[in-house]
Motif scaffolding. Structure first.
Motif, PDB file in Angstrom:
ATOM      1  N   UNK A  16       0.872  -1.178   0.000  1.00 20.30           N
ATOM      2  CA  UNK A  16       0.000   0.000   0.000  1.00 20.30           C
ATOM      3  C   UNK A  16       0.905   1.223   0.000  1.00 20.30           C
ATOM      4  N   UNK A  17       0.609   2.181  -0.844  1.00 20.83           N
ATOM      5  CA  UNK A  17       1.458   3.368  -0.933  1.00 20.83           C
ATOM      6  C   UNK A  17       0.626   4.578  -1.343  1.00 20.83           C
ATOM      7  N   UNK A  18       1.246   5.746  -1.215  1.00 25.14           N
ATOM      8  CA  UNK A  18       0.605   6.997  -1.580  1.00 25.14           C
ATOM      9  C   UNK A  18       1.647   7.871  -2.275  1.00 25.14           C
ATOM     10  N   UNK A  19       1.311   8.467  -3.409  1.00 24.13           N
ATOM     11  CA  UNK A  19       2.297   9.266  -4.141  1.00 24.13           C
ATOM     12  C   UNK A  19       2.747  10.526  -3.410  1.00 24.13           C
ATOM     13  N   UNK A  20       2.056  10.924  -2.372  1.00 28.68           N
ATOM     14  CA  UNK A  20       2.482  12.091  -1.601  1.00 28.68           C
ATOM     15  C   UNK A  20       3.625  11.763  -0.640  1.00 28.68           C
ATOM     16  N   UNK A  21       3.862  10.474  -0.411  1.00 33.31           N
ATOM     17  CA  UNK A  21       4.949  10.033   0.469  1.00 33.31           C
ATOM     18  C   UNK A  21       6.218   9.881  -0.368  1.00 33.31           C
ATOM     19  N   UNK A  22       7.246  10.687  -0.109  1.00 33.86           N
ATOM     20  CA  UNK A  22       8.454  10.619  -0.938  1.00 33.86           C
ATOM     21  C   UNK A  22       9.162   9.265  -0.864  1.00 33.86           C
ATOM     22  N   UNK A  48       0.651  -3.624  -6.094  1.00 37.72           N
ATOM     23  CA  UNK A  48       0.604  -2.422  -5.261  1.00 37.72           C
ATOM     24  C   UNK A  48      -0.793  -1.821  -5.301  1.00 37.72           C
ATOM     25  N   UNK A  49      -1.131  -1.171  -4.217  1.00 38.65           N
ATOM     26  CA  UNK A  49      -2.393  -0.452  -4.136  1.00 38.65           C
ATOM     27  C   UNK A  49      -2.077   0.986  -3.745  1.00 38.65           C
ATOM     28  N   UNK A  50      -2.360   1.888  -4.646  1.00 37.04           N
ATOM     29  CA  UNK A  50      -2.160   3.306  -4.387  1.00 37.04           C
ATOM     30  C   UNK A  50      -3.398   3.799  -3.647  1.00 37.04           C
ATOM     31  N   UNK A  51      -3.223   4.133  -2.378  1.00 37.45           N
ATOM     32  CA  UNK A  51      -4.366   4.463  -1.526  1.00 37.45           C
ATOM     33  C   UNK A  51      -4.324   5.916  -1.086  1.00 37.45           C
ATOM     34  N   UNK A  56      -7.958  13.415   1.394  1.00 43.60           N
ATOM     35  CA  UNK A  56      -6.986  13.699   0.334  1.00 43.60           C
ATOM     36  C   UNK A  56      -6.997  12.536  -0.658  1.00 43.60           C
ATOM     37  N   UNK A  57      -7.953  12.539  -1.590  1.00 37.04           N
ATOM     38  CA  UNK A  57      -7.997  11.455  -2.568  1.00 37.04           C
ATOM     39  C   UNK A  57      -6.795  11.513  -3.512  1.00 37.04           C
ATOM     40  N   UNK A  58      -6.461  10.368  -4.084  1.00 35.82           N
ATOM     41  CA  UNK A  58      -5.349  10.268  -5.024  1.00 35.82           C
ATOM     42  C   UNK A  58      -5.884  10.360  -6.443  1.00 35.82           C
ATOM     43  N   UNK A  59      -5.243  11.184  -7.226  1.00 36.41           N
ATOM     44  CA  UNK A  59      -5.584  11.293  -8.644  1.00 36.41           C
ATOM     45  C   UNK A  59      -4.862  10.177  -9.407  1.00 36.41           C
ATOM     46  N   UNK A  60      -5.538   9.586 -10.376  1.00 43.60           N
ATOM     47  CA  UNK A  60      -4.946   8.508 -11.167  1.00 43.60           C
ATOM     48  C   UNK A  60      -3.660   8.971 -11.865  1.00 43.60           C
ATOM     49  N   UNK A  61      -3.630  10.211 -12.322  1.00 41.73           N
ATOM     50  CA  UNK A  61      -2.446  10.731 -13.007  1.00 41.73           C
ATOM     51  C   UNK A  61      -1.235  10.796 -12.076  1.00 41.73           C
ATOM     52  N   UNK A  62      -1.463  11.135 -10.807  1.00 37.65           N
ATOM     53  CA  UNK A  62      -0.361  11.187  -9.835  1.00 37.65           C
ATOM     54  C   UNK A  62       0.177   9.793  -9.571  1.00 37.65           C
ATOM     55  N   UNK A  63      -0.706   8.823  -9.466  1.00 40.91           N
ATOM     56  CA  UNK A  63      -0.274   7.439  -9.248  1.00 40.91           C
ATOM     57  C   UNK A  63       0.514   6.939 -10.450  1.00 40.91           C
ATOM     58  N   UNK A  75       1.455  -4.912 -11.366  1.00 36.94           N
ATOM     59  CA  UNK A  75       0.142  -4.271 -11.366  1.00 36.94           C
ATOM     60  C   UNK A  75      -0.040  -3.317 -10.188  1.00 36.94           C
ATOM     61  N   UNK A  76      -0.811  -2.289 -10.432  1.00 41.24           N
ATOM     62  CA  UNK A  76      -1.155  -1.343  -9.381  1.00 41.24           C
ATOM     63  C   UNK A  76      -2.651  -1.066  -9.441  1.00 41.24           C
TER      64      UNK A  76
END
Length: 85
Positions: A16-22, A48-51, A56-63, A75-76
């Motif tokens: 599980x990950x989030x694109x806001x986390x460096x 992976x699951x981009x959560x 603060x929802x995640x945009x598909x483009x950011x993921x 796969x993500x």
């Protein structure tokens, strides 16, 4: 999509990950050479699951951008609002 459709024969590493986390991009970049390539032939897979979250929802483009930057070869799934968490 069902997670069972993406699992490996013997073991699946689920991240599980989030694109806001460096640190997430570093982790994603390490998974292909450190886990997937050496163990894929033995039935191991990585998913992976981009959560995000309701706040603060995640945009598909950011993921997608983070995955491309990391060179991820697995796969993500996108959980934009953190519903699986």
């Amino acid at each position: 999509m069902k997670l069972n459709d993406l699992t490996g024969e013997k073991l699946t590493v689920l991240v599980f990950w989030n694109p806001l986390d460096p640190y997430a991009t570093w982790e994603l970049a390490d998974l292909t050479p450190d886990v997937l390539k050496p163990y894929e032939a033995h039935g191991v897979s990585v998913v992976s699951i981009c959560a995000g979250s309701t706040e603060v929802p995640v945009e598909a483009a950011a993921a997608q951008s983070a995955l491309e930057h990391a060179g991820a070869k697995f796969p993500c799934l996108l959980d934009a609002h953190g519903e699986t968490m």
